[in-house]
Scaffold this motif. Structure first.
Motif, PDB file in Angstrom:
ATOM      1  N   ALA A  93       4.513 -51.962 -52.958  1.00  0.00           N
ATOM      2  CA  ALA A  93       4.138 -52.397 -54.303  1.00  0.00           C
ATOM      3  C   ALA A  93       4.970 -51.682 -55.365  1.00  0.00           C
ATOM      4  O   ALA A  93       5.386 -52.286 -56.367  1.00  0.00           O
ATOM      5  CB  ALA A  93       2.651 -52.140 -54.537  1.00  0.00           C
ATOM      6  N   MET A  94       5.235 -50.400 -55.160  1.00  0.00           N
ATOM      7  CA  MET A  94       6.044 -49.654 -56.123  1.00  0.00           C
ATOM      8  C   MET A  94       7.487 -50.147 -56.144  1.00  0.00           C
ATOM      9  O   MET A  94       8.146 -50.126 -57.184  1.00  0.00           O
ATOM     10  CB  MET A  94       5.980 -48.155 -55.803  1.00  0.00           C
ATOM     11  CG  MET A  94       4.630 -47.528 -56.139  1.00  0.00           C
ATOM     12  SD  MET A  94       4.623 -45.715 -56.077  1.00  0.00           S
ATOM     13  CE  MET A  94       4.755 -45.434 -54.313  1.00  0.00           C
ATOM     14  N   LYS A  95       7.972 -50.609 -55.002  1.00  0.00           N
ATOM     15  CA  LYS A  95       9.331 -51.163 -54.955  1.00  0.00           C
ATOM     16  C   LYS A  95       9.397 -52.540 -55.613  1.00  0.00           C
ATOM     17  O   LYS A  95      10.365 -52.885 -56.294  1.00  0.00           O
ATOM     18  CB  LYS A  95       9.812 -51.260 -53.504  1.00  0.00           C
ATOM     19  CG  LYS A  95      10.150 -49.927 -52.849  1.00  0.00           C
ATOM     20  CD  LYS A  95      10.650 -50.135 -51.438  1.00  0.00           C
ATOM     21  CE  LYS A  95      11.054 -48.824 -50.788  1.00  0.00           C
ATOM     22  NZ  LYS A  95      12.250 -48.243 -51.440  1.00  0.00           N
ATOM     23  N   VAL A  96       8.349 -53.335 -55.390  1.00  0.00           N
ATOM     24  CA  VAL A  96       8.337 -54.713 -55.892  1.00  0.00           C
ATOM     25  C   VAL A  96       8.108 -54.762 -57.399  1.00  0.00           C
ATOM     26  O   VAL A  96       8.719 -55.571 -58.103  1.00  0.00           O
ATOM     27  CB  VAL A  96       7.247 -55.530 -55.159  1.00  0.00           C
ATOM     28  CG1 VAL A  96       7.017 -56.872 -55.847  1.00  0.00           C
ATOM     29  CG2 VAL A  96       7.637 -55.733 -53.703  1.00  0.00           C
ATOM     30  N   LYS A  97       7.233 -53.909 -57.912  1.00  0.00           N
ATOM     31  CA  LYS A  97       6.879 -53.935 -59.327  1.00  0.00           C
ATOM     32  C   LYS A  97       8.113 -53.764 -60.207  1.00  0.00           C
ATOM     33  O   LYS A  97       8.867 -52.808 -60.086  1.00  0.00           O
ATOM     34  CB  LYS A  97       5.866 -52.828 -59.638  1.00  0.00           C
ATOM     35  CG  LYS A  97       5.378 -52.810 -61.078  1.00  0.00           C
ATOM     36  CD  LYS A  97       4.598 -54.063 -61.416  1.00  0.00           C
ATOM     37  CE  LYS A  97       4.045 -54.007 -62.841  1.00  0.00           C
ATOM     38  NZ  LYS A  97       3.333 -55.253 -63.203  1.00  0.00           N
ATOM     39  N   GLU A 115       9.217 -59.349 -57.768  1.00  0.00           N
ATOM     40  CA  GLU A 115       7.835 -59.377 -58.242  1.00  0.00           C
ATOM     41  C   GLU A 115       7.297 -60.803 -58.355  1.00  0.00           C
ATOM     42  O   GLU A 115       6.176 -61.099 -57.905  1.00  0.00           O
ATOM     43  CB  GLU A 115       7.704 -58.671 -59.591  1.00  0.00           C
ATOM     44  CG  GLU A 115       6.256 -58.629 -60.091  1.00  0.00           C
ATOM     45  CD  GLU A 115       6.071 -57.767 -61.327  1.00  0.00           C
ATOM     46  OE1 GLU A 115       4.955 -57.768 -61.876  1.00  0.00           O
ATOM     47  OE2 GLU A 115       7.041 -57.090 -61.741  1.00  0.00           O
ATOM     48  N   LYS A 116       8.069 -61.715 -58.933  1.00  0.00           N
ATOM     49  CA  LYS A 116       7.594 -63.095 -59.077  1.00  0.00           C
ATOM     50  C   LYS A 116       7.402 -63.782 -57.726  1.00  0.00           C
ATOM     51  O   LYS A 116       6.359 -64.406 -57.491  1.00  0.00           O
ATOM     52  CB  LYS A 116       8.548 -63.889 -59.967  1.00  0.00           C
ATOM     53  CG  LYS A 116       8.404 -63.576 -61.448  1.00  0.00           C
ATOM     54  CD  LYS A 116       9.230 -64.527 -62.294  1.00  0.00           C
ATOM     55  CE  LYS A 116       9.017 -64.262 -63.779  1.00  0.00           C
ATOM     56  NZ  LYS A 116       9.818 -65.198 -64.627  1.00  0.00           N
ATOM     57  N   PRO A 117       8.382 -63.703 -56.798  1.00  0.00           N
ATOM     58  CA  PRO A 117       8.155 -64.306 -55.475  1.00  0.00           C
ATOM     59  C   PRO A 117       6.964 -63.689 -54.744  1.00  0.00           C
ATOM     60  O   PRO A 117       6.215 -64.396 -54.060  1.00  0.00           O
ATOM     61  CB  PRO A 117       9.468 -64.032 -54.732  1.00  0.00           C
ATOM     62  CG  PRO A 117      10.485 -63.875 -55.806  1.00  0.00           C
ATOM     63  CD  PRO A 117       9.768 -63.224 -56.944  1.00  0.00           C
ATOM     64  N   PHE A 118       6.799 -62.373 -54.889  1.00  0.00           N
ATOM     65  CA  PHE A 118       5.667 -61.683 -54.260  1.00  0.00           C
ATOM     66  C   PHE A 118       4.350 -62.231 -54.804  1.00  0.00           C
ATOM     67  O   PHE A 118       3.413 -62.522 -54.048  1.00  0.00           O
ATOM     68  CB  PHE A 118       5.782 -60.181 -54.532  1.00  0.00           C
ATOM     69  CG  PHE A 118       4.719 -59.353 -53.861  1.00  0.00           C
ATOM     70  CD1 PHE A 118       4.904 -58.869 -52.577  1.00  0.00           C
ATOM     71  CD2 PHE A 118       3.527 -59.047 -54.516  1.00  0.00           C
ATOM     72  CE1 PHE A 118       3.923 -58.096 -51.952  1.00  0.00           C
ATOM     73  CE2 PHE A 118       2.540 -58.288 -53.908  1.00  0.00           C
ATOM     74  CZ  PHE A 118       2.745 -57.811 -52.622  1.00  0.00           C
ATOM     75  N   LEU A 124       3.714 -65.794 -53.535  1.00  0.00           N
ATOM     76  CA  LEU A 124       3.275 -65.799 -52.144  1.00  0.00           C
ATOM     77  C   LEU A 124       1.800 -65.406 -52.052  1.00  0.00           C
ATOM     78  O   LEU A 124       1.018 -66.042 -51.331  1.00  0.00           O
ATOM     79  CB  LEU A 124       4.129 -64.836 -51.319  1.00  0.00           C
ATOM     80  CG  LEU A 124       3.698 -64.654 -49.852  1.00  0.00           C
ATOM     81  CD1 LEU A 124       3.791 -65.982 -49.098  1.00  0.00           C
ATOM     82  CD2 LEU A 124       4.551 -63.577 -49.179  1.00  0.00           C
ATOM     83  N   GLU A 125       1.422 -64.364 -52.768  1.00  0.00           N
ATOM     84  CA  GLU A 125       0.017 -63.941 -52.784  1.00  0.00           C
ATOM     85  C   GLU A 125      -0.884 -65.067 -53.281  1.00  0.00           C
ATOM     86  O   GLU A 125      -1.915 -65.375 -52.674  1.00  0.00           O
ATOM     87  CB  GLU A 125      -0.146 -62.716 -53.686  1.00  0.00           C
ATOM     88  CG  GLU A 125      -1.610 -62.306 -53.878  1.00  0.00           C
ATOM     89  CD  GLU A 125      -1.815 -61.343 -55.037  1.00  0.00           C
ATOM     90  OE1 GLU A 125      -2.991 -61.092 -55.388  1.00  0.00           O
ATOM     91  OE2 GLU A 125      -0.818 -60.849 -55.602  1.00  0.00           O
ATOM     92  N   TYR A 126      -0.479 -65.687 -54.381  1.00  0.00           N
ATOM     93  CA  TYR A 126      -1.291 -66.752 -54.978  1.00  0.00           C
ATOM     94  C   TYR A 126      -1.433 -67.938 -54.026  1.00  0.00           C
ATOM     95  O   TYR A 126      -2.516 -68.516 -53.884  1.00  0.00           O
ATOM     96  CB  TYR A 126      -0.660 -67.193 -56.300  1.00  0.00           C
ATOM     97  CG  TYR A 126      -1.414 -68.286 -57.017  1.00  0.00           C
ATOM     98  CD1 TYR A 126      -2.772 -68.152 -57.290  1.00  0.00           C
ATOM     99  CD2 TYR A 126      -0.773 -69.450 -57.420  1.00  0.00           C
ATOM    100  CE1 TYR A 126      -3.468 -69.151 -57.951  1.00  0.00           C
ATOM    101  CE2 TYR A 126      -1.462 -70.453 -58.078  1.00  0.00           C
ATOM    102  CZ  TYR A 126      -2.811 -70.299 -58.338  1.00  0.00           C
ATOM    103  OH  TYR A 126      -3.504 -71.292 -58.985  1.00  0.00           O
ATOM    104  N   LEU A 127      -0.348 -68.279 -53.337  1.00  0.00           N
ATOM    105  CA  LEU A 127      -0.380 -69.385 -52.386  1.00  0.00           C
ATOM    106  C   LEU A 127      -1.359 -69.097 -51.251  1.00  0.00           C
ATOM    107  O   LEU A 127      -2.208 -69.932 -50.909  1.00  0.00           O
ATOM    108  CB  LEU A 127       1.021 -69.638 -51.830  1.00  0.00           C
ATOM    109  CG  LEU A 127       1.128 -70.697 -50.720  1.00  0.00           C
ATOM    110  CD1 LEU A 127       0.729 -72.063 -51.261  1.00  0.00           C
ATOM    111  CD2 LEU A 127       2.548 -70.733 -50.152  1.00  0.00           C
ATOM    112  N   SER A 150      -3.343 -63.786 -64.511  1.00  0.00           N
ATOM    113  CA  SER A 150      -2.071 -64.397 -64.091  1.00  0.00           C
ATOM    114  C   SER A 150      -1.043 -63.358 -63.656  1.00  0.00           C
ATOM    115  O   SER A 150       0.165 -63.564 -63.813  1.00  0.00           O
ATOM    116  CB  SER A 150      -1.489 -65.270 -65.220  1.00  0.00           C
ATOM    117  OG  SER A 150      -2.387 -66.315 -65.545  1.00  0.00           O
ATOM    118  N   SER A 151      -1.524 -62.256 -63.125  1.00  0.00           N
ATOM    119  CA  SER A 151      -0.626 -61.262 -62.542  1.00  0.00           C
ATOM    120  C   SER A 151      -1.052 -61.024 -61.098  1.00  0.00           C
ATOM    121  O   SER A 151      -2.108 -61.484 -60.663  1.00  0.00           O
ATOM    122  CB  SER A 151      -0.659 -59.950 -63.340  1.00  0.00           C
ATOM    123  OG  SER A 151      -1.952 -59.364 -63.297  1.00  0.00           O
ATOM    124  N   SER A 152      -0.260 -60.308 -60.353  1.00  0.00           N
ATOM    125  CA  SER A 152      -0.532 -60.097 -58.933  1.00  0.00           C
ATOM    126  C   SER A 152      -1.721 -59.167 -58.721  1.00  0.00           C
ATOM    127  O   SER A 152      -1.689 -57.995 -59.102  1.00  0.00           O
ATOM    128  CB  SER A 152       0.706 -59.512 -58.241  1.00  0.00           C
ATOM    129  OG  SER A 152       0.382 -59.066 -56.937  1.00  0.00           O
TER     130      SER A 152
END
Length: 309
Positions: free
Chosen positions: A174-178, A183-186, A189-192, A278-280
């Motif tokens: 999460a620290m790498k993605v943020k 971040e948007k693809p992550f 994917l979570e939302y899907l 609307s955030s992860s």
């Protein structure tokens, strides 16, 4: 409250129930109020009397006053449609007169809902509740838990439990993605995944773990995150009666199967944090921003830690 050892003054509510109001309640047009066929039939008979049932209503209210006093209530709120001061006074005076024999009056107020669920078992001798929760095994309320719940618990324990290695891995991820291009693809994917499994509304402050992995934002029209509203009737949602079960009925029966129903009374869920909308939800959890992370003491990493991953 006795079970929890809570000692606070309580007020009882006494409503002088007329036939028109009772009929509306019977038809579930006044959410949160239940009138059974038996009670409605009694009020129907009383309204045929010369005084249209007024004396019977006042006497019934006085008996309720006596019962409340006998049970140890500190007071009572007496109300109803077009109730006068003189009528309230009459209820109190008659109630005081009947208070010494309040236990004999309890059985006059037995109007159970056929097939209804009652949290406490009934003492057949007194007609009052015992301090024993109803045993659900074999009852109509005992439904099998969804296999999705077991799968969700497995994944949650593996990756979201702060004491597990999976959590440490996900937090570093999460620290790498943020703040990165991922971040948007992550988030997508979570939302899907969560939409397919739970009907996610992308609130960013996920309450799935609080409600037996049922989404209160999508499965409750009122977005109730901390228990049911007062409008459900016979287990059905107030907004969609007869077609959609109350999410907390489903959550309770699901948790009961796993012996975890006490979770619903021990975890206080705050209102949704709309700043996270609307955030992860996963990033918000692992980075210490949502309500669950704060309850568990997961701290937000410094900006420097996020940038370095």
């Amino acid at each position: 409250m006795k079970m929890r050892g809570i000692e606070v003054p309580l007020l009882g509510n006494i409503f002088l129930l007329s036939y028109p109001a009772a009929r509306l309640m019977k038809e579930n047009r006044l959410p949160g109020c239940v009138v059974t066929d038996e009670l409605l039939a009694q009020l129907d008979r009383e309204r045929g009397l010369p005084d249209k049932g007024l004396e019977a209503r006042l006497l019934r209210a006085a008996k309720m006053y006596a019962i409340l006093k006998g049970l140890g209530y500190s007071g009572a709120h007496i109300g109803g449609h077009m109730v006068s001061y003189e009528q309230v006074t009459a209820v109190i005076e008659k109630g005081e007169e009947l208070s010494d024999s309040w236990e004999e009056l309890v059985k006059e107020f037995q109007y159970p809902l056929p097939g209804g669920f009652y949290f406490f078992q009934k003492d057949q001798r007194s007609g009052l509740n015992e301090l024993l929760p109803t045993e659900l095994k074999g009852s109509s309320s005992d439904v099998s838990g969804n296999g999705l719940y077991g799968f969700s618990r497995f994944c949650h324990n593996l990756f979201f439990d702060p004491g597990k290695k999976g959590f440490a891995i996900m937090r570093r991820l999460a620290m790498k993605v943020k703040g990165s291009r991922m971040e948007k693809p992550f988030h997508k994917l979570e939302y899907l995944l969560k939409t397919m499994l739970y009907g996610c509304r992308d609130c960013g402050d996920c309450a799935l773990v609080d409600v037996a992995f049922l989404c209160p934002m999508s499965q409750c029209p009122k977005h109730q995150r901390n228990g049911p509203c007062g409008g459900s009737y016979q287990g059905w949602c107030e907004v969609y009666p007869g077609t959609q079960k109350c999410i907390y009925v489903k959550a309770y029966t699901r948790l009961k199967r796993w012996g975890r129903e006490s979770q619903l009374e021990t975890v206080l869920v705050p209102p949704c944090n709309w700043d996270l909308d609307s955030s992860s939800g996963w990033l918000n959890y692992f980075l210490g921003k949502d309500h669950t992370a704060r309850r568990l003491g997961i701290e937000e990493p410094s900006d420097k830690s996020i940038k370095s991953g």
